[in-house]
Scaffold this motif. Structure first.
Motif, PDB file in Angstrom:
ATOM      1  N   GLN A   1       0.871  -1.176   0.000  1.00 20.98           N
ATOM      2  CA  GLN A   1       0.000   0.000   0.000  1.00 20.98           C
ATOM      3  C   GLN A   1       0.908   1.226   0.000  1.00 20.98           C
ATOM      4  N   THR A   2       0.848   2.004  -1.074  1.00 20.36           N
ATOM      5  CA  THR A   2       1.772   3.115  -1.236  1.00 20.36           C
ATOM      6  C   THR A   2       1.121   4.189  -2.093  1.00 20.36           C
ATOM      7  N   ALA A   3       1.837   5.273  -2.327  1.00 25.09           N
ATOM      8  CA  ALA A   3       1.347   6.356  -3.189  1.00 25.09           C
ATOM      9  C   ALA A   3       2.483   6.800  -4.099  1.00 25.09           C
TER      10      ALA A   3
ATOM     11  N   ASP B   1      -6.282   4.157  -6.817  1.00 27.58           N
ATOM     12  CA  ASP B   1      -7.148   5.191  -6.237  1.00 27.58           C
ATOM     13  C   ASP B   1      -8.480   4.595  -5.780  1.00 27.58           C
TER      14      ASP B   1
ATOM     15  N   PRO C   1      -2.759   6.827  -5.049  1.00 24.91           N
ATOM     16  CA  PRO C   1      -2.755   5.710  -4.101  1.00 24.91           C
ATOM     17  C   PRO C   1      -2.834   4.365  -4.829  1.00 24.91           C
TER      18      PRO C   1
ATOM     19  N   ARG D   1      -2.767  -0.031  -4.079  1.00 25.29           N
ATOM     20  CA  ARG D   1      -2.823  -1.134  -3.123  1.00 25.29           C
ATOM     21  C   ARG D   1      -2.895  -2.440  -3.895  1.00 25.29           C
TER      22      ARG D   1
END
Length: 321
Positions: A202-204, A225, A245, A247
């Motif tokens: 989980q990152t951006a 997103d 975003p 994931r």
């Protein structure tokens, strides 16, 4: 890669009138197209609802296909004008030949970048022997007016920069991402990146708010997103974003495509990008009469004939239908 559709319809693209100036989540479904004898592609751009993302004007996703007992990709010599082709593989190899004399075998995570400029022709085929699986994407970038007639050339980059975060590796294909520039030549503000995510990540990802973006799913399952994205689909994201975003529900592969909205309206027909019906008609005539596009040497087979032009003149229009 060629558009092999013998009933080739014009795609009228470009212009900023229909660019989403704010973040959106527009899921694009593919159209299935047969490419040669044994390769089926999922065409994401041009799409019934959206025709361009920045200067990206054509996106095909194919595989993974088991071609152990098949010829694999076999695309005879064909012409291009007014664009760059981007060959990107996750599995397999593609042998590229073109009329400038280039000969290269493109392998996974290597950039094959062909700039057609005023005119080029090329072929693409699976080598003999070849790997069991073939999986990749073929993309086109429209050239802006100032560079439509550059000298045709081919670049093969085997060492590309990466951006990393816990669970994420982003390979920069074109343009620049988070300060890491690709060595591939570009002619307009653009970015292309291959994203590999480990399960549970989980990152951006940092983005340029002046760019419009889309994400193509290559493999696995990821939420972009908040939207679940399965292989062979693409999510259009609009402009105005500073981060994206991500994931991963499983190990996943994505492609990030973006760029400044392409201001000029264009006409895309068969394997040509022009600005008018006359541009396209002249290119078709030149290809069929054997002038301008050169000769691809070494391919075992005849070149592709061009389909017939539509009965009505082609006119440039906007980015969406």
């Amino acid at each position: 890669m060629s558009n092999l559709d013998r009933q080739s319809a014009p795609s009228l693209c470009g212009g900023r009138g229909f660019v989403a100036a704010e973040p959106v989540r527009e899921l694009l479904s593919p159209r299935r197209v047969q490419l040669g004898e044994s390769t089926e592609v999922r065409r994401l751009l041009p799409n019934l609802g959206r025709r361009m993302v920045g200067a990206w004007a054509f996106v095909d996703h194919y595989g993974p296909d088991d071609i152990a007992d098949e010829p694999g990709m076999q695309v005879p010599p064909h012409p291009h004008m007014g664009l760059q082709t981007v060959s990107w593989l996750h599995e397999g190899e593609v042998l590229h030949r073109d009329s400038t004399g280039s000969l290269a075998t493109i392998r996974p995570r290597e950039l094959g970048l062909m700039t057609s400029g005023r005119a080029i022709s090329h072929s693409e085929e699976s080598p003999r022997p070849h790997a069991r699986l073939l999986h990749g994407a073929q993309l086109w970038v429209a050239l802006p007016d100032a560079h439509r007639d550059v000298e045709p050339h081919f670049q093969h980059h085997t060492d590309l920069p990466t951006v990393t975060a816990p669970g994420l590796t982003a390979t920069v294909i074109l343009g620049e991402l988070d300060g890491a520039p690709s060595p591939g030549t570009t002619y307009s503000p653009i970015v292309g990146a291959d994203l590999t995510l480990a399960r549970g990540t989980q990152t951006a990802l940092p983005l340029d708010p002046d760019f419009e973006y889309a994400v193509l799913s290559m493999s696995g399952e990821a939420h972009v997103d908040g939207v679940p994205l399965l292989p062979g689909s693409m999510l259009y994201l609009g402009c105005g974003r500073t981060e994206l975003p991500l994931r991963a529900e499983s190990d996943a592969g994505l492609m990030l495509l973006g760029g400044e909205p392409f201001e000029r309206e264009i006409v895309m027909w068969w394997n040509f990008i022009g600005r008018s019906n006359d541009d396209i008609a002249r290119a078709r005539s030149d290809w069929m009469t054997g002038s301008r596009f050169g000769e691809v040497k070494g391919y075992d087979g005849p070149p592709l004939p061009a389909p017939e032009l539509p009965p009505v003149p082609l006119k440039p229009r906007g980015r969406v239908r």
